[in-house]
Scaffold this active site. Structure first.
Site, PDB file in Angstrom:
ATOM      1  N   VAL A 102       0.805  -1.222   0.000  1.00 56.98           N
ATOM      2  CA  VAL A 102       0.000   0.000   0.000  1.00 56.98           C
ATOM      3  C   VAL A 102       0.838   1.273   0.000  1.00 56.98           C
ATOM      4  O   VAL A 102       0.315   2.361  -0.268  1.00 56.98           O
ATOM      5  CB  VAL A 102      -0.977   0.039   1.200  1.00 56.98           C
ATOM      6  CG1 VAL A 102      -1.997  -1.074   1.102  1.00 56.98           C
ATOM      7  CG2 VAL A 102      -0.241   0.012   2.527  1.00 56.98           C
ATOM      8  N   TYR A 117       5.155   4.950  15.489  1.00 54.36           N
ATOM      9  CA  TYR A 117       3.877   4.272  15.243  1.00 54.36           C
ATOM     10  C   TYR A 117       2.710   5.118  15.746  1.00 54.36           C
ATOM     11  O   TYR A 117       1.720   5.335  15.041  1.00 54.36           O
ATOM     12  CB  TYR A 117       3.876   2.904  15.927  1.00 54.36           C
ATOM     13  CG  TYR A 117       2.536   2.206  15.917  1.00 54.36           C
ATOM     14  CD1 TYR A 117       2.078   1.559  14.780  1.00 54.36           C
ATOM     15  CD2 TYR A 117       1.735   2.188  17.060  1.00 54.36           C
ATOM     16  CE1 TYR A 117       0.843   0.914  14.773  1.00 54.36           C
ATOM     17  CE2 TYR A 117       0.503   1.549  17.060  1.00 54.36           C
ATOM     18  CZ  TYR A 117       0.062   0.910  15.924  1.00 54.36           C
ATOM     19  OH  TYR A 117      -1.151   0.286  15.921  1.00 54.36           O
ATOM     20  N   SER A 162      -5.595   3.168  16.023  1.00 51.76           N
ATOM     21  CA  SER A 162      -5.158   2.529  17.262  1.00 51.76           C
ATOM     22  C   SER A 162      -5.424   3.475  18.422  1.00 51.76           C
ATOM     23  O   SER A 162      -5.523   4.696  18.219  1.00 51.76           O
ATOM     24  CB  SER A 162      -3.653   2.209  17.190  1.00 51.76           C
ATOM     25  OG  SER A 162      -3.187   1.681  18.425  1.00 51.76           O
TER      26      SER A 162
END
Length: 254
Positions: free
Chosen positions: A60, A152, A138
């Site tokens: 992706v 992240y 998340s």
């Protein structure tokens, strides 16, 4: 009873393992026509055999791969009604040790990959007349922090910045854009962190257990329904109450 998603075309990026595979399984069992992407051809083949889904080898982080994946779903199932932009990576590295390459790699998949996946699916989602985009973000980043995942967490927060404006831009086409924010979900990635990590996380969750990938899949399934058609630009936390306690002392004794 929610309106069935049977017969809808659903594209799940990063669908060959973990949460993505769980999302694909939920939609496939609900009767949707599911296409999944991933970089591991063998893992995709196992999912195809297990779940009866179509597969596309794609990264992706590459816009051309996203366009190819979207076209594969269109060619196979006549369009795309739902995009679950799930592909993501979470390599661990402390802030003091992060390299430019570490940051670029995470942002390429988690942020650019989200943007490119949505972009590639806009024409088909528009043609659907009831397009749904569901991001897997998340709790880490948007709500919480955890040592080793500054890059992240930043990428997951960036996804939410993207979704709010994307929801506005795509609203004239009746495309909704929402995100599911998982807490700690039992996956291969969590297993790799070891039993001590799992035990510590379970102790911090009011419901006392890790979530299952189906918990995330079911949240995505709801956001894909006709009944969720007036929800856009929103986030749904699925974490067993993990973000609620101010400290461990707030949790009830077992």
């Amino acid at each position: 009873m929610f309106t069935s998603v049977e017969g809808l075309s659903v594209l799940v990026t990063g669908g060959s393992k973990g949460i993505g595979r769980g999302i694909a399984r939920v939609f496939a069992r609900a009767g949707a026509n599911v296409t999944i992407t991933g970089r591991d051809e063998e893992a995709l083949a196992r999912c195809a055999a297990e779940l009866g889904v179509a597969t596309v080898v794609a990264d992706v982080a590459r816009p051309e791969d996203c366009r190819r994946a979207a076209q594969a779903a269109i060619d196979r199932f006549g369009g795309i009604d739902v995009l679950c932009a799930n592909a993501g990576i979470f390599p661990e590295a402390r802030l003091a040790d992060l390299t430019e390459s570490d940051v670029d790699t995470v942002f390429a998949t988690n942020v650019k990959g989200t943007i490119f996946s949505v972009q590639a699916c806009i024409p088909a989602l528009t043609a659907s007349g009831r397009g749904r985009v569901i991001l897997t973000s998340s709790i880490t980043g948007p709500i919480t922090g955890f040592p080793g995942w500054t890059h992240y967490g930043a990428s997951k927060a960036a996804q939410l910045g993207f979704l709010r404006t994307a929801a506005i831009e795509l609203s004239p086409q009746q495309i909704t854009v929402n995100a599911v924010l998982p807490g700690n979900i039992s996956t291969e990635g969590i297993d790799a962190l070891g039993p001590e990590y799992r035990a510590a996380m379970e102790a911090s969750i009011p419901l006392g257990r890790m979530g299952d990938v189906a918990d995330i899949g079911n949240a995505c399934l709801f956001l894909a329904t006709v009944e969720a058609g007036y929800i856009t630009g929103q986030t749904l936390v699925v974490d067993g109450g993990q973000v609620l306690p101010e400290s461990m002392s707030a949790l009830p004794n077992p």
